[in-house]
Design an enzyme around this catalytic site. Structure first.
Site, PDB file in Angstrom:
ATOM      1  N   HIS A  37       0.823  -1.209   0.000  1.00 17.85           N
ATOM      2  CA  HIS A  37       0.000   0.000   0.000  1.00 17.85           C
ATOM      3  C   HIS A  37       0.857   1.259   0.000  1.00 17.85           C
ATOM      4  CE1 HIS A  37      -4.029  -1.431   0.010  1.00 17.85           C
ATOM      5  NE2 HIS A  37      -3.690  -2.394   0.856  1.00 17.85           N
ATOM      6  N   CYS A  42      -5.026  -1.276 -29.592  1.00 16.72           N
ATOM      7  CA  CYS A  42      -4.469  -1.556 -28.262  1.00 16.72           C
ATOM      8  C   CYS A  42      -3.024  -2.037 -28.356  1.00 16.72           C
ATOM      9  CB  CYS A  42      -5.333  -2.535 -27.485  1.00 16.72           C
ATOM     10  SG  CYS A  42      -5.412  -4.168 -28.238  1.00 16.72           S
ATOM     11  N   ARG A  99       8.301 -10.893 -34.044  1.00 14.71           N
ATOM     12  CA  ARG A  99       8.416  -9.722 -33.174  1.00 14.71           C
ATOM     13  C   ARG A  99       9.494  -9.884 -32.100  1.00 14.71           C
ATOM     14  NH1 ARG A  99       2.458  -9.714 -30.180  1.00 14.71           N
ATOM     15  NH2 ARG A  99       3.417  -8.731 -28.404  1.00 14.71           N
ATOM     16  N   ARG A 155      -4.642  -8.003 -20.251  1.00 11.39           N
ATOM     17  CA  ARG A 155      -4.062  -9.252 -20.779  1.00 11.39           C
ATOM     18  C   ARG A 155      -4.255 -10.343 -19.730  1.00 11.39           C
ATOM     19  NH1 ARG A 155      -0.225  -5.342 -23.263  1.00 11.39           N
ATOM     20  NH2 ARG A 155       0.109  -5.960 -25.432  1.00 11.39           N
ATOM     21  N   ASN A 177       0.868  -5.062 -32.621  1.00 11.19           N
ATOM     22  CA  ASN A 177       2.121  -5.816 -32.398  1.00 11.19           C
ATOM     23  C   ASN A 177       2.116  -7.075 -33.261  1.00 11.19           C
ATOM     24  OD1 ASN A 177       2.255  -3.898 -30.402  1.00 11.19           O
ATOM     25  ND2 ASN A 177       1.705  -5.294 -28.762  1.00 11.19           N
ATOM     26  N   ASP A 178       1.029  -7.820 -33.169  1.00  8.17           N
ATOM     27  CA  ASP A 178       0.954  -9.042 -33.973  1.00  8.17           C
ATOM     28  C   ASP A 178       0.630  -8.735 -35.425  1.00  8.17           C
ATOM     29  OD1 ASP A 178       1.653 -11.286 -32.400  1.00  8.17           O
ATOM     30  OD2 ASP A 178      -0.143 -10.955 -31.202  1.00  8.17           O
ATOM     31  N   GLU A 180      -5.685  -8.706 -35.507  1.00 13.38           N
ATOM     32  CA  GLU A 180      -4.220  -8.746 -35.434  1.00 13.38           C
ATOM     33  C   GLU A 180      -3.630  -9.752 -36.425  1.00 13.38           C
ATOM     34  OE1 GLU A 180      -2.994  -9.721 -31.418  1.00 13.38           O
ATOM     35  OE2 GLU A 180      -4.615 -11.156 -31.153  1.00 13.38           O
ATOM     36  N   ARG A 217      -9.349  -9.270 -22.259  1.00 11.10           N
ATOM     37  CA  ARG A 217      -9.046 -10.166 -23.365  1.00 11.10           C
ATOM     38  C   ARG A 217      -8.945 -11.583 -22.823  1.00 11.10           C
ATOM     39  NH1 ARG A 217      -3.511  -9.562 -26.564  1.00 11.10           N
ATOM     40  NH2 ARG A 217      -2.559 -10.427 -24.706  1.00 11.10           N
TER      41      ARG A 217
HETATM   42  C1  PEP Z   1      -0.971  -6.940 -30.090  1.00 14.44           C
HETATM   43  O1  PEP Z   1      -0.679  -7.996 -30.661  1.00 14.44           O
HETATM   44  O2  PEP Z   1      -0.823  -5.828 -30.601  1.00 14.44           O
HETATM   45  C2  PEP Z   1      -1.512  -6.963 -28.729  1.00 14.44           C
HETATM   46  C3  PEP Z   1      -2.009  -5.886 -28.158  1.00 14.44           C
HETATM   47  O3  PEP Z   1      -1.477  -8.127 -28.052  1.00 14.44           O
HETATM   48  P1  PEP Z   1      -0.140  -8.796 -27.464  1.00 14.44           P
HETATM   49  O4  PEP Z   1       0.968  -7.782 -27.549  1.00 14.44           O
HETATM   50  O5  PEP Z   1      -0.442  -9.203 -26.076  1.00 14.44           O
HETATM   51  O6  PEP Z   1       0.056  -9.958 -28.382  1.00 14.44           O
HETATM   52 MG    MG Z   2      -1.407  -9.900 -29.976  1.00 10.41          MG
END
Ligand code: PEP
Ligand code: MG
Length: 536
Positions: free
Chosen positions: A188, A498, A461, A293, A450-451, A427, A329
């Protein structure tokens, strides 16, 4: 110069003289007493006074650090009224004919040991709270209650550990930073430091007796320098100035709407990995959670988390966000996130393998446990469910079928639940190409850049050797984002981002021009992105 590394509990840089807080002499003697009733009354009076102090602390914290953080003092009040705790103290006074101070100290030891040995992390952390309330009562009984230490000038507080009550009693304007030798980033005290916007580092192996020495605290990397040299001081001062300018600007944006110059409102949410990130979400004024996540919950465990365990976590997040949107998610493991107890086969190409929704649709019982927990928790707030790694319409239809089954089962068993919005992550290039068809099935799209970048550019990646080929702003990816937004709008649903690209302020204007409806970024990026959107 001496260098020490701890764990950063809150970012920021500070330089100043150390005020070392040492525990006062809290030694309690065991004295025989003759008047048992009088001793019991002494305890009851001290308990009443402690309750009053806690009420005042609650009010003060409420003003300075908000309701969620002030709650700790409410919890302390509840603990002080706990029947088992009080009975134990009165019983020790009576049966052992001893002074109230001793009875409180003995009870504190017993209860804190009990909490410390519990499996549940939350309960383990209550051990420190029992000690804190007991010390308060003992100080009152001994007449050594001096309340807050008065700090005469701004200093860096160094202590073994700090109780939440000690933290909040310190005059915030006189504290440049906190450094503790013990403590966890989830304590805390760490949470309070974050909310007070004061750099904090815990778990730092600083030696004793450093009072009065100069220290640089770098809350960005969790490092401290004691007695820095001239160069280090100069560098630090420049960093502080830059940081102050940034903070000033950002403070002005807290509570302001995320709206472009032309009046378009954009939802600005935050990404989290667990409950412990919510402090930062609230501190940075995110308007909701755009990506929780949930696989981190599975990654922390040795076995599949039960429906009840998951329900408690999702419920806590929904409650803490107090009606704001919370997009959770569903499980996205596989690829770079492996969990032993899932016993997944080793694959040649894990990123193209058995992951995310593919696991959920193949091992339906795991998926159903999570969906049940989510739909039950939805009663306590504004939860939406989001499915990762979709490539085909049938997958979405199958998920909807499973959700329908769960609703029927919950209704039959008279278990409360709430219908939730269902979204998918876009994605994969396949999902982009059939976004219009997918959009007819769901309530929203969230783009996982990202994906999406990994699969579009055919660049792993994780592989740093490919850096020179990796272009985060590749026109193919940007074109796809535009296509997704258009497909969403054709279906009358919203589209957000996201993935990390959502926080890339070089692209914010582009996203706004494309018609993006939502951006979900790491908590620390919420205000910089708001600033950028307001300039668009
Ligand atoms: C993404 O793929 O952009 C994403 C937000 O999910 P993660 O990075 O957890 O695969
Ligand atoms: Mg992803």
């Amino acid at each position: 110069m001496e260098y020490y590394a701890g764990k950063s509990a809150f970012q920021g840089i500070a330089i100043g003289k150390i005020t070392e807080l040492k525990k006062k002499d809290n030694q309690v003697r065991r004295n025989r007493i003759t008047d048992i009733d009088m001793e019991k009354n002494r305890f009851k009076n001290a308990q009443t006074e402690a309750m009053e102090q806690l009420s005042k602390l609650y009010e003060r914290a409420l003003k300075e650090v908000g309701e969620t953080n002030a709650m700790i003092f409410d919890i302390h009040r509840m603990m002080l009224e706990d029947e088992d705790y009080i009975e134990s103290i009165l019983n020790i006074i009576e049966t052992q004919q001893v002074n109230a101070e001793y009875a409180v100290a003995a009870t504190s030891d017993n209860f804190s040991q009990m909490f410390a040995s519990m499996e549940d992390e939350y309960m383990r952390e209550r051990a420190a709270d029992v000690k804190d309330i007991s010390e308060r009562v003992i100080k009152i009984l001994k007449g050594t209650d001096t309340s807050a230490d008065i700090l005469s000038e701004p200093t860096v507080i160094v202590a073994d550990d700090l109780a939440p009550s000690e933290t909040v009693q310190l005059d915030k304007s006189k504290v440049l930073a906190f450094v503790t030798r013990k403590g966890s980033t989830n304590s805390h005290t760490a949470i309070l430091a974050r909310t007070m916007n004061i750099p904090a580092i815990v778990n730092t192996p600083i030696p004793q007796n450093v009072h009065g020495k100069t220290i640089i605290v770098n809350g960005f990397d969790g490092k401290v320098i004691i007695e820095p040299n001239e160069n280090e001081i100069k560098e630090c001062t420049i960093l502080i100035e830059k940081e102050e300018q940034k903070q000033k600007l950002l403070r002005e944006l807290k509570g302001k709407p995320t709206i472009t110059k032309s009046g378009k409102s954009i939802k600005l949410y935050a990404n989290i990995g667990g409950v412990s990130d919510i402090g930062a979400v609230l501190q940075n004024d995110a308007e909701g959670i755009g990506l929780f996540r949930s696989e981190f919950l599975y990654l922390q465990e040795q076995d599949y988390p039960t429906e009840e365990k998951q329900f408690q976590v999702y419920k806590q997040v929904a409650e803490m966000m107090a009606g704001k949107k919370v997009i959770i998610r569903t499980l996205d493991i596989g690829a770079d996130k492996q969990i032993d107890y899932f016993n997944l086969d080793k694959e040649e190409n894990p990123a193209l393998g058995f992951r995310a929704v593919r696991i959920c649709l193949s091992r339906e019982n795991i998926f159903k446990t999570q969906l049940r927990a989510l739909m039950r928790a939805a009663v306590y707030g504004n939860i939406s469910i989001m499915i990762p790694m979709i490539i085909s319409v049938w997958e979405v239809k199958k998920v909807k079928e499973i959700i329908k089954e769960i609703k029927e089962e919950l209704s039959e068993s008279k278990i409360p639940f709430k219908d939730v919005e269902l979204g998918i992550m876009i994605e994969t290039p396949a999902a982009v190409m059939i976004a219009e068809e997918l959009g007819a099935e769901v309530d929203f799209f969230s783009i996982g850049t990202n994906d999406l970048t990994q699969y579009t550019l055919a660049i792993d990646r994780q592989n740093t050797k490919l850096d020179m080929f990796y272009d985060a702003h590749h026109p193919a990816v940007l074109k796809m984002i535009e296509m997704i937004i258009q497909a969403a709008h054709k279906n009358g649903i919203w589209a957000g981002i996201c993935g990390e690209l959502g926080a890339d302020i070089e692209l914010t204007q582009k996203f706004v021009d494309m018609g993006i409806d939502e951006l979900s970024v790491s908590p620390a990026m919420v205000l910089p992105v708001r600033k950028k959107i307001r300039e668009c």
